[in-house]
Design an enzyme around this catalytic site. Structure first.
Site, mmCIF file in Angstrom:
data_model
loop_
_atom_site.group_PDB
_atom_site.id
_atom_site.type_symbol
_atom_site.label_atom_id
_atom_site.label_comp_id
_atom_site.label_asym_id
_atom_site.label_seq_id
_atom_site.Cartn_x
_atom_site.Cartn_y
_atom_site.Cartn_z
ATOM 1 N N THR A 1 10.511 -1.267 -7.494
ATOM 2 C CA THR A 1 9.164 -2.396 -7.044
ATOM 3 C C THR A 1 10.412 -3.338 -7.569
ATOM 4 O OG1 THR A 1 7.518 -1.254 -6.447
ATOM 5 C CG2 THR A 1 7.853 -4.091 -7.499
ATOM 6 N N LYS B 1 5.939 -6.567 -0.805
ATOM 7 C CA LYS B 1 5.372 -6.174 -2.438
ATOM 8 C C LYS B 1 4.753 -6.376 -3.000
ATOM 9 C CE LYS B 1 4.884 -2.239 -4.875
ATOM 10 N NZ LYS B 1 4.056 -0.873 -4.907
ATOM 11 N N LYS C 1 5.139 -5.403 -15.221
ATOM 12 C CA LYS C 1 7.087 -5.677 -14.658
ATOM 13 C C LYS C 1 6.494 -6.643 -13.273
ATOM 14 C CE LYS C 1 8.434 -2.463 -11.925
ATOM 15 N NZ LYS C 1 8.920 -1.888 -10.841
#
Ligand code: NAP
Length: 293
Positions: free
Chosen positions: A100, A175, A243
């Protein structure tokens, strides 16, 4: 023409990558593996994978290179550093980052790869440690259809739901949409259990009842039981969720889209990380609420 089965280089053998690489090995793909900490590769090597001493060394030997590392900075190092994957990958080969990461980095890797005649895809995943172990991942892909079709049989070994979202970077954007939804469901699971406990109900009984109703969700079913057991092991690391929430907020704010729910989730998870929870699983959000008991 890629020979069949194509040889695969797999970089990043953590919570997710180790299971994913294992499935590819079981499916009969010749596999070369690399991980920063070499010991995590040992059992895959015992099962027939070859060890490579660097990401670039792994890519040099493969028709398809796959990575799932931690952060965008790790992705950049693996692909774009001198001697990295983009430099060593064979012309005509395919590189796929499943970390990701940011949409813009996926686009940069694609541009650099293209200059060397290498095809690329971004293909982040959803489904957690359980999805990786059980080969039930959802895979969101960005890049050209030709490369997607070539990668599809390989993706299907790791998960049944594979979707081409658009051009380079579109997998990462999908995502982010996924992570925005997860942020909401994690907050709702934790707050509903905190409420049940505070009013004197048995949270386990409430969880079992409401999971089966319209409050049910993947987070409720998978993380609720871990919360009830006091099991805060990752799973999905808090540090990685922070993150992701930062990337999603930056992408939204670059397009003048306000997402106050996401912003709240980011602040709560940042607080959890600052209070020593960075290496725990995302269900440890519960500790912010139970600490206030
Ligand atoms: P992880 O356990 O930390 O795995 C990452 C692996 O990559 C580690 O083994 C790490 O090596 C290795 N690595 C990092 N930089 C490297 C480099 N430069 N060269 C070689 N190896 C390198 O994390 P994870 O849970 O598998 O997650 C991986 C990615 O998938 C993250 O971006 C995460 O956000 C995403 N993701 C995770 C989940 C989940 O539920 N866990 C679900 C969906 C997506 P070391 O062993 O030395 O640390």
């Amino acid at each position: 023409m890629t020979p069949w089965p194509p040889s695969i280089a797999f970089i990043g053998l953590g919570v997710m990558g180790h299971s994913m690489a294992g499935h590819l090995l079981d499916a009969g793909y010749p596999l070369v593996v690399h991980n920063r900490t070499a010991s995590k590769a040992q059992d895959l090597v015992d099962r027939g994978a070859r060890w490579a001493s660097s990401p670039g060394e792994a890519a040099r030997q493969a028709d398809i290179t796959i990575s799932i590392v931690g952060y965008p900075a790790d992705v950049e190092q693996v692909y774009l550093s001198p001697g990295g994957v983009v430099e060593t990958a064979r012309p005509g080969s395919l590189i796929i980052d499943m970390t990701t990461s940011t949409p813009s980095l996926a686009q940069r890797i694609a541009q650099e790869a293209e200059k060397r005649g290498v095809f690329s895809l971004d293909a982040p995943v959803s489904g957690g440690d359980v999805g990786a172990r059980e080969a039930k991942l959802t895979i969101m892909v960005g890049g050209p259809d030709e490369a997607f079709q070539r990668a599809l049989p390989v993706f299907r070994v790791m998960g049944p739901t594979v979707t081409l979202m658009g051009g380079h970077g579109a997998g990462q954007h999908a995502k982010m949409a996924n992570q925005i939804a997860i942020a909401g469901t994690m907050l709702s699971v934790v707050e509903s259990l905190a409420y049940a406990q505070r009013v004197g109900l048995d949270p386990a009984v409430v969880h079992s009842a409401i999971s089966a109703g319209s409050a049910g969700s993947w987070s409720m079913s998978n993380y609720g039981p871990r919360i009830l057991k006091g099991d805060f092991a990752p799973g999905f690391y808090v540090k990685h969720f922070v993150k992701d929430l930062r990337i999603a907020l930056e992408e939204a704010s670059a397009r003048d889209l306000e997402l106050p729910g996401l912003d709240l989730a980011k602040r709560l998870y940042e607080r959890l990380a600052a209070e020593g929870g960075a290496e725990l699983g995302t269900q440890a959000l519960w500790t912010l609420y139970s600490a206030a008991e």
